[in-house]
Design a protein around this motif. Structure first.
Motif, PDB file in Angstrom:
ATOM      1  N   ASP A 122      10.581  -1.541  -4.841  1.00 62.73           N
ATOM      2  CA  ASP A 122      10.817  -0.378  -5.715  1.00 62.73           C
ATOM      3  C   ASP A 122       9.687   0.639  -5.627  1.00 62.73           C
ATOM      4  OD1 ASP A 122      13.299  -0.904  -6.755  1.00 62.73           O
ATOM      5  OD2 ASP A 122      12.494  -2.221  -8.317  1.00 62.73           O
ATOM      6  N   LEU A 123       9.443   1.099  -4.429  1.00 59.59           N
ATOM      7  CA  LEU A 123       8.335   2.028  -4.187  1.00 59.59           C
ATOM      8  C   LEU A 123       8.407   3.260  -5.083  1.00 59.59           C
ATOM      9  CD1 LEU A 123       5.913   2.672  -2.233  1.00 59.59           C
ATOM     10  CD2 LEU A 123       7.555   3.979  -0.886  1.00 59.59           C
ATOM     11  N   PHE A 124       9.642   3.761  -5.333  1.00 56.17           N
ATOM     12  CA  PHE A 124       9.782   5.001  -6.105  1.00 56.17           C
ATOM     13  C   PHE A 124      10.021   4.740  -7.598  1.00 56.17           C
ATOM     14  CE2 PHE A 124      11.161   6.483  -1.779  1.00 56.17           C
ATOM     15  CZ  PHE A 124      10.060   7.305  -1.553  1.00 56.17           C
ATOM     16  N   ALA A 125       9.887   3.492  -8.046  1.00 58.83           N
ATOM     17  CA  ALA A 125       9.977   3.245  -9.497  1.00 58.83           C
ATOM     18  C   ALA A 125       8.800   3.954 -10.153  1.00 58.83           C
ATOM     19  CB  ALA A 125       9.932   1.752  -9.773  1.00 58.83           C
ATOM     20  N   PRO A 126       9.026   4.628 -11.276  1.00 62.86           N
ATOM     21  CA  PRO A 126       7.960   5.452 -11.856  1.00 62.86           C
ATOM     22  C   PRO A 126       6.667   4.683 -12.093  1.00 62.86           C
ATOM     23  CG  PRO A 126      10.038   5.699 -13.082  1.00 62.86           C
ATOM     24  CD  PRO A 126      10.279   4.660 -12.037  1.00 62.86           C
ATOM     25  N   GLY A 127       6.797   3.403 -12.424  1.00 63.71           N
ATOM     26  CA  GLY A 127       5.594   2.625 -12.747  1.00 63.71           C
ATOM     27  C   GLY A 127       4.869   2.072 -11.524  1.00 63.71           C
ATOM     28  N   LEU A 139       2.370   4.545  -4.021  1.00 66.33           N
ATOM     29  CA  LEU A 139       2.475   5.784  -3.242  1.00 66.33           C
ATOM     30  C   LEU A 139       1.459   6.808  -3.742  1.00 66.33           C
ATOM     31  CD1 LEU A 139       3.872   7.514  -1.100  1.00 66.33           C
ATOM     32  CD2 LEU A 139       5.669   8.026  -2.752  1.00 66.33           C
ATOM     33  N   ARG A 140       1.333   6.946  -5.055  1.00 66.64           N
ATOM     34  CA  ARG A 140       0.366   7.925  -5.565  1.00 66.64           C
ATOM     35  C   ARG A 140      -1.051   7.512  -5.198  1.00 66.64           C
ATOM     36  NH1 ARG A 140      -1.119   9.614 -11.076  1.00 66.64           N
ATOM     37  NH2 ARG A 140      -3.181   9.736 -10.148  1.00 66.64           N
ATOM     38  N   ASP A 141      -1.341   6.222  -5.277  1.00 73.28           N
ATOM     39  CA  ASP A 141      -2.696   5.755  -4.964  1.00 73.28           C
ATOM     40  C   ASP A 141      -3.048   6.008  -3.493  1.00 73.28           C
ATOM     41  OD1 ASP A 141      -2.861   4.927  -7.553  1.00 73.28           O
ATOM     42  OD2 ASP A 141      -2.502   2.801  -7.120  1.00 73.28           O
ATOM     43  N   VAL A 142      -2.054   5.838  -2.632  1.00 72.23           N
ATOM     44  CA  VAL A 142      -2.289   6.029  -1.195  1.00 72.23           C
ATOM     45  C   VAL A 142      -2.475   7.509  -0.866  1.00 72.23           C
ATOM     46  CG1 VAL A 142      -0.984   6.009   0.969  1.00 72.23           C
ATOM     47  CG2 VAL A 142      -1.249   3.909  -0.315  1.00 72.23           C
ATOM     48  N   ALA A 143      -1.738   8.374  -1.587  1.00 71.14           N
ATOM     49  CA  ALA A 143      -1.772   9.807  -1.267  1.00 71.14           C
ATOM     50  C   ALA A 143      -2.924  10.544  -1.959  1.00 71.14           C
ATOM     51  CB  ALA A 143      -0.438  10.447  -1.663  1.00 71.14           C
ATOM     52  N   ALA A 144      -3.279  10.091  -3.157  1.00 72.73           N
ATOM     53  CA  ALA A 144      -4.254  10.853  -3.965  1.00 72.73           C
ATOM     54  C   ALA A 144      -5.637  10.874  -3.327  1.00 72.73           C
ATOM     55  CB  ALA A 144      -4.347  10.229  -5.357  1.00 72.73           C
ATOM     56  N   TYR A 162       9.711  10.650  -9.267  1.00 69.70           N
ATOM     57  CA  TYR A 162       8.405  10.008  -9.044  1.00 69.70           C
ATOM     58  C   TYR A 162       7.308  11.071  -8.925  1.00 69.70           C
ATOM     59  CZ  TYR A 162       4.929   6.792  -7.106  1.00 69.70           C
ATOM     60  OH  TYR A 162       3.787   6.038  -6.898  1.00 69.70           O
ATOM     61  N   ALA A 163       7.612  12.096  -8.116  1.00 71.43           N
ATOM     62  CA  ALA A 163       6.605  13.145  -7.900  1.00 71.43           C
ATOM     63  C   ALA A 163       6.329  13.901  -9.212  1.00 71.43           C
ATOM     64  CB  ALA A 163       7.083  14.100  -6.815  1.00 71.43           C
ATOM     65  N   ARG A 164       7.384  14.110 -10.011  1.00 74.59           N
ATOM     66  CA  ARG A 164       7.166  14.789 -11.312  1.00 74.59           C
ATOM     67  C   ARG A 164       6.256  13.946 -12.207  1.00 74.59           C
ATOM     68  NH1 ARG A 164      12.214  16.967 -10.745  1.00 74.59           N
ATOM     69  NH2 ARG A 164      13.310  15.201 -11.666  1.00 74.59           N
ATOM     70  N   ARG A 165       6.543  12.657 -12.216  1.00 74.59           N
ATOM     71  CA  ARG A 165       5.761  11.751 -13.067  1.00 74.59           C
ATOM     72  C   ARG A 165       4.286  11.697 -12.615  1.00 74.59           C
ATOM     73  NH1 ARG A 165       6.766   6.460 -15.564  1.00 74.59           N
ATOM     74  NH2 ARG A 165       4.695   5.705 -16.117  1.00 74.59           N
ATOM     75  N   HIS A 166       4.054  11.792 -11.314  1.00 69.44           N
ATOM     76  CA  HIS A 166       2.681  11.648 -10.781  1.00 69.44           C
ATOM     77  C   HIS A 166       2.173  12.982 -10.244  1.00 69.44           C
ATOM     78  CE1 HIS A 166       2.790   7.286 -11.222  1.00 69.44           C
ATOM     79  NE2 HIS A 166       4.019   7.336 -10.771  1.00 69.44           N
ATOM     80  N   ARG A 167       2.563  14.074 -10.919  1.00 64.81           N
ATOM     81  CA  ARG A 167       2.267  15.407 -10.362  1.00 64.81           C
ATOM     82  C   ARG A 167       0.779  15.720 -10.318  1.00 64.81           C
ATOM     83  NH1 ARG A 167       5.215  16.024 -14.865  1.00 64.81           N
ATOM     84  NH2 ARG A 167       4.177  16.843 -16.727  1.00 64.81           N
ATOM     85  N   ASP A 168      -0.032  14.973 -11.050  1.00 61.87           N
ATOM     86  CA  ASP A 168      -1.479  15.191 -10.934  1.00 61.87           C
ATOM     87  C   ASP A 168      -1.991  14.742  -9.553  1.00 61.87           C
ATOM     88  OD1 ASP A 168      -0.706  12.562 -11.781  1.00 61.87           O
ATOM     89  OD2 ASP A 168      -2.851  12.092 -11.962  1.00 61.87           O
TER      90      ASP A 168
END
Ligand SMILES: NC(=O)c1ccc[n+]([C@@H]2O[C@H](COP(=O)([O-])OP(=O)(O)OC[C@H]3O[C@@H](n4cnc5c(N)ncnc54)[C@H](O)[C@@H]3O)[C@@H](O)[C@H]2O)c1
Ligand SMILES: [Zn+2]
Length: 406
Positions: A12-17, A21-26, A57-63
């Motif tokens: 579930d890579l794109f599950a909001p929780g 993905l955010r950790d890898v990209a940020a 997902y992107a909206r949730r992790h938009r920072d």
């Protein structure tokens, strides 16, 4: 030069929780990173919510990460690599979205889409970061793990491409549930390949689990993917030649004929199915040359059959020999083919006896045509004894008899 990239396994890579993905990209203090999603149409068809989930997902992790444009859906399978239009579509999307070298292209799909999108990413601005999100067994275990990308041209596999390490590889096991039976098992051919050249115990695991694997046992498959990916990574990190500057390419065992067969069958055979035949052919050849013991020869052919692979197609004829030259050209330098002297024991040869290969093809054809089991074949073959020189001669004779005698 050194390089580093991460390979993760998740669900579930794109599950909001799921923060992977955010950790890898940020990147700390760099603000939200731009990302363009390229999605395989086959994935979209079977997971229609994937685009919406990615946007949420992107909206949730938009920072940390923003989608620079709506996701781009591209054709799945070998069409993605055969039709150059798809590269242009990705290039145009990159340009329109205003991506820079610090942005990401994230490719979600099978090995073909990942190869094509990876090539487009590597050539836009001379290289945009690539996050691979493979969705097939073959891509998670093999295609997405390494440092290569590419597309087909002039009727030749991977004729155009680059070496470009990805930013990260994110393997989400949940995607695999929707694979067709053929695509489910195809990837195991690459696992057999890497096990044969690198890890006899892993070969034993596949051998013991061939039935469950072909019956879609997810637990066994997860182990196969994990071990196969680990062996590929070990090879890239520790094999001494990640960008294939030399002639040797152990992980292309069975591939000289496989690539040619894909082309000869008009891609009716998928990559894994062609690799299974390629492994069988080189196994028979090594046995016939007296390099590979009979016991190992039997085990390899049996495992491929037990996984459900057909080991002969009508296109497997003299024209496959053209694959030797194409393979040599692709590698550069002198012809180097990997054979086996045992399970887990690779050996290189620089000459191939084409007549011998044709005998092997004939043998495979007869065996499959008459639906003869290999056990029957074996019972006609006397035990081989004696020093190696003698064994070669005897094996040849036995082999020829087996072909004639069917
Ligand atoms: N770059 C490398 O190092 C490397 C290594 C091995 C193979 N490859 C390449 O990989 C390609 C083969 O990749 P593949 O075996 O993944 O097949 P594929 O990419 O051709 O995909 C097979 C089919 O599965 C569909 N699909 C993808 N994910 C799905 C899912 N989760 N559910 C349902 N359908 C799905 C696709 O749309 C396609 O129709 C070949 O082109 C081969 O040359 C590259
Ligand atoms: Zn392959």
């Amino acid at each position: 030069m050194s390089f580093r990239y991460q390979v993760h396994f998740t669900r579930d890579l794109f599950a909001p929780g799921n923060t992977l993905l955010r950790d890898v990209a940020a990147e700390p203090d760099k603000g939200p990173k731009k990302m363009l999603l390229i999605v395989d149409r086959g994935v979209y068809r079977h997971h229609p919510r994937v685009l919406v989930q990615a946007e949420e997902y992107a909206r949730r992790h938009r920072d940390a990460v923003t989608l620079a444009a709506r996701p781009v859906v591209v054709e799945g399978g070998e069409t993605a690599k055969n039709d150059p239009t798809w590269i242009e579509i990705v290039h145009k999307a990159v340009e329109k979205a205003g991506l820079c070298r610090h942005s990401y292209v994230a490719a979600v799909g099978g090995g073909a889409v990942i190869d094509m999108a990876g090539f487009a990413a590597a050539t836009a601005h001379r290289g945009i970061r690539l996050i691979r999100i493979p969705t097939t067994v073959l891509a998670q275990a093999d295609a997405a793990i390494g440092v290569k990308n590419g597309v087909n041209a002039f009727g030749k596999k991977n004729f155009i491409g680059t070496f470009a390490p990805p930013w990260a590889v994110l393997n989400d096991f949940n995607f695999l549930s929707t694979l067709s039976s053929r695509d489910w098992i195809a990837g195991v051919a690459e696992a057999v390949k890497v096990a044969l050249v690198k890890d006899a115990d892993f070969f034993g695991f596949i051998e013991r689990h061939a039935g469950p694997l072909s019956q879609r046992d997810s637990c066994a498959m997860r182990h196969v993917i994990y071990r196969c990916a680990a062996l590929h990574l070990e090879h890239i990190a520790g094999g001494g030649d990640p960008f294939e500057l030399g002639c040797s390419r152990p992980l292309d065992f069975g591939h000289w004929s496989a690539h040619k067969l894909e082309q000869l069958t008009g891609y009716r055979l998928n990559h894994g199915e062609a690799v299974a035949i390629g492994i069988a052919l080189d196994t028979i050849y090594a046995y016939r040359e007296g390099l590979l013991p009979e016991k190992d020869f039997n085990r390899i052919l049996d495992v491929l059959r037990n996984l459900g692979f057909s080991l002969y197609v009508p296109e497997l004829d003299a024209s496959v020999l053209g694959g030797l030259q194409e393979f040599r050209e692709h590698l550069g330098g002198r012809l180097t083919i990997m054979l086996l002297s045992g399970i887990g024991k690779p050996m290189e040869v620089h000459k191939v006896d084409e007549k011998g290969v044709l005998k092997c093809i004939e043998w495979l054809k007869n065996r499959e045509d008459k639906n003869a089991t290999f056990i029957e074949q074996k019972s006609r073959m006397p035990q081989i004894q004696g020093v190696k020189g003698e064994a070669v001669v005897k094996l040849r004779r036995v082999f020829d008899n087996a072909v004639d005698g069917i």
